[in-house]
Write an enzyme that holds these catalytic residues in place. Sequence first.
Site, mmCIF file in Angstrom:
data_model
loop_
_atom_site.group_PDB
_atom_site.id
_atom_site.type_symbol
_atom_site.label_atom_id
_atom_site.label_comp_id
_atom_site.label_asym_id
_atom_site.label_seq_id
_atom_site.Cartn_x
_atom_site.Cartn_y
_atom_site.Cartn_z
ATOM 1 C CE LYS A 111 -3.828 -2.443 2.325
ATOM 2 N NZ LYS A 111 -4.850 -2.248 3.389
ATOM 3 C CE1 TYR B 52 -9.071 -3.386 -0.187
ATOM 4 C CE2 TYR B 52 -8.638 -1.391 -1.495
ATOM 5 C CZ TYR B 52 -8.317 -2.370 -0.522
ATOM 6 O OH TYR B 52 -6.953 -2.676 0.187
ATOM 7 C CG ASN C 110 -3.721 -2.456 6.814
ATOM 8 O OD1 ASN C 110 -3.424 -1.820 5.705
ATOM 9 N ND2 ASN C 110 -4.836 -3.013 6.907
ATOM 10 C CG HIS D 117 -5.081 -6.645 -0.416
ATOM 11 N ND1 HIS D 117 -6.149 -6.684 0.075
ATOM 12 C CD2 HIS D 117 -5.089 -7.404 -1.467
ATOM 13 C CE1 HIS D 117 -6.785 -7.819 -0.574
ATOM 14 N NE2 HIS D 117 -6.162 -8.349 -1.608
ATOM 15 C CD GLU E 200 -7.984 -9.849 -3.913
ATOM 16 O OE1 GLU E 200 -8.855 -9.595 -3.110
ATOM 17 O OE2 GLU E 200 -6.807 -10.182 -3.573
#
Length: 150
Positions: free
Chosen positions: A9, A49, A112, A115, A126
């Site tokens: 991320k 998402y 965080n 993913h 994905e």
Amino acid sequence: METTLILFKPDALHRGLVGRILARFEDKGLQLAGLRLLRMSPEMAAKHYAEHLGKPFYGGLVGFMTSSPIVAMALRGPQAVGVARRLMGKTFGIDAEPGTLRGDFGCSKSFNLLHGSDSAESAERELALFFPDGLEDWEGIQAPWLWDAE
Ligand code: UDP
Ligand code: MG
């Protein structure tokens, strides 16, 4: 053998942690099958998402993920989906155990670092989104020492 999608991320890129985190996945014995630096478009973020649409954190999450470049990585190995998720640790850095990536490198809830696909079915969907041209099919010379014969 399984393949999973990992996203580094924006916070991982801004904090210069991509190399160190990638090394931890390699150390574990997962093998690279695809790697891309890209900017996630709002359309891609909406697809990726979709399961979170309508949740209170959705807007912030999409804004965060489209704010800077990310790195998309395909990793292959035995039970790669679960192995990678356990290596990443719990969703929020404050909850994640020491020794896990989120546990060792952060204490934020929204930022965080990573993913990781949560099932083989999610991984397939994905991976098609981030690697539309497919993945590299190869086996590293260490594989016989890292992976059990199946
Ligand atoms: N997220 C957040 N606040 C929350 C829950 C989730 O900001 O209360 C973000 C966080 O970046 C997380 C992502 O939304 O990684 C997807 O949530 P999920 O529950 O799927 O967690 P993950 O699969 O990433 O552990
Ligand atoms: Mg998830």
